[in-house]
Design an enzyme around this catalytic site. Structure first.
Site, PDB file in Angstrom:
ATOM      1  N   LYS A   1     122.065  77.386  11.761  1.00  0.00           N
ATOM      2  CA  LYS A   1     121.816  78.831  11.763  1.00  0.00           C
ATOM      3  C   LYS A   1     120.361  79.103  11.383  1.00  0.00           C
ATOM      4  O   LYS A   1     119.846  78.501  10.443  1.00  0.00           O
ATOM      5  CB  LYS A   1     122.779  79.535  10.799  1.00  0.00           C
ATOM      6  CG  LYS A   1     122.667  79.097   9.351  1.00  0.00           C
ATOM      7  CD  LYS A   1     123.765  79.745   8.507  1.00  0.00           C
ATOM      8  CE  LYS A   1     123.671  79.381   7.049  1.00  0.00           C
ATOM      9  NZ  LYS A   1     122.504  79.907   6.347  1.00  0.00           N
TER      10      LYS A   1
ATOM     11  N   ASP B   1     125.213  75.371   3.624  1.00  0.00           N
ATOM     12  CA  ASP B   1     123.816  74.934   3.372  1.00  0.00           C
ATOM     13  C   ASP B   1     123.632  73.951   2.214  1.00  0.00           C
ATOM     14  O   ASP B   1     122.659  74.065   1.445  1.00  0.00           O
ATOM     15  CB  ASP B   1     122.925  76.168   3.130  1.00  0.00           C
ATOM     16  CG  ASP B   1     122.895  77.118   4.320  1.00  0.00           C
ATOM     17  OD1 ASP B   1     123.544  76.826   5.338  1.00  0.00           O
ATOM     18  OD2 ASP B   1     122.219  78.155   4.225  1.00  0.00           O
TER      19      ASP B   1
ATOM     20  N   CYS C   1     122.797  82.973   1.048  1.00  0.00           N
ATOM     21  CA  CYS C   1     123.541  82.605   2.253  1.00  0.00           C
ATOM     22  C   CYS C   1     125.059  82.704   2.099  1.00  0.00           C
ATOM     23  O   CYS C   1     125.758  83.019   3.064  1.00  0.00           O
ATOM     24  CB  CYS C   1     123.117  81.217   2.721  1.00  0.00           C
ATOM     25  SG  CYS C   1     121.432  81.262   3.378  1.00  0.00           S
TER      26      CYS C   1
HETATM   27  C1  C5J Z   1     120.373  79.873   1.247  1.00  0.00           C
HETATM   28  C2  C5J Z   1     118.148  80.649   0.826  1.00  0.00           C
HETATM   29  N1  C5J Z   1     121.023  78.868   1.847  1.00  0.00           N
HETATM   30  N2  C5J Z   1     118.391  80.878  -0.461  1.00  0.00           N
HETATM   31  N3  C5J Z   1     119.079  80.080   1.631  1.00  0.00           N
HETATM   32  O1  C5J Z   1     120.901  80.549   0.394  1.00  0.00           O
HETATM   33  O2  C5J Z   1     117.069  80.925   1.297  1.00  0.00           O
END
Ligand code: C5J
Length: 230
Positions: free
Chosen positions: A133, A28, A166
């Site tokens: 995702k 991400d 994540c």
């Molecule tokens: C991730 C989030 N990528 N913090 N998403 O950690 O909402």
């Protein structure tokens, strides 16, 4: 590959990885989390806190590409009609903009919008796998597991953002599916420094209850071509 395997200095103990069975998984690293005006900032976070992970990831990504390792990028986000976004997620809290609302980088956390894309410095090369995702973990409602098994992957080198959300969720999911997860600590970041620290600690505690924790320099060292032995 120049050397088929390497030993990575890690906690709770070093781990030897067969590179042909190892994938670099970058979680991400999207504009929505990293840049002002995206999802992360709508939740009230200081997004500049995540920048520290970029250079360590870039150095490991470059070495992994040179070594011919499988590289997989993930992106959290939703379909434009929000059919994969549970109301419990969309309606939660009091963000300045909600998932799907128009923002300066397009609709917040929606696939195809500028904010959903990966930051230029870590942009996937043509042919690299990108997993879209809808959840925090990379296994939920994706083909991630099938792709890893198709490539004969047994070990994951994991980095990205955020450490405790994540990254942690994906590592837990992967651990339950039998993958060895080695998390690159300086290649992860959180909006909350204390969550980053604890997020890494809880992976490597109890003899490595979910996996191993290392640093980018240790991965680079393990990937270095070894001098020919007589
Ligand atoms: C991730 C989030 N990528 N913090 N998403 O950690 O909402």
């Amino acid at each position: 590959m120049t050397n088929p395997s390497g030993t990575v200095a890690a906690e709770p103990e070093p781990i030897t990885l067969d590179w042909s069975k190892t994938a670099l998984v970058i979680i991400d690293m999207q504009r929505d989390f990293m840049e002002p005006g995206g999802f992360g900032e709508t939740l009230g976070n200081d997004v500049s806190r995540l920048a520290r992970a970029v250079n360590p990831i870039a150095s490991v990504l470059s070495a992994a590409r040179d070594a011919g390792m499988l590289v997989i990028h993930t992106r959290e986000g939703h379909l434009p009609d929000l059919s994969d976004a549970p109301p419990a997620k969309v309606e939660r809290g009091a963000p300045s903009l909600r998932i799907g609302d128009p923002g300066p980088m397009g609709r917040i956390l929606i696939r195809g919008e500028a904010g959903h894309d990966i930051i230029p410095k870590l942009y996937p090369r043509r042919g690299e796998i990108v997993i879209d995702k809808p959840g925090k973990g990379a296994f939920y409602a994706t083909g991630f597991d099938d792709i890893l098994r198709k490539h004969g992957i047994e070990n994951l080198l994991v980095c990205g953002v955020t450490t405790e959300v994540c990254v942690n969720t994906t590592v837990r999911e992967a651990n339950d599916r039998g993958y060895r997860c080695v998390v690159i600590g300086d290649g992860c970041a959180s909006y909350f420094p204390e969550f980053h620290e604890m997020g890494l600690k809880m992976i490597k505690a109890q003899g490595g209850i979910f996996g191993w924790v290392t640093e980018s320099a240790a991965v680079l060292q393990a990937l270095k071509p070894q001098p020919n032995r007589p």
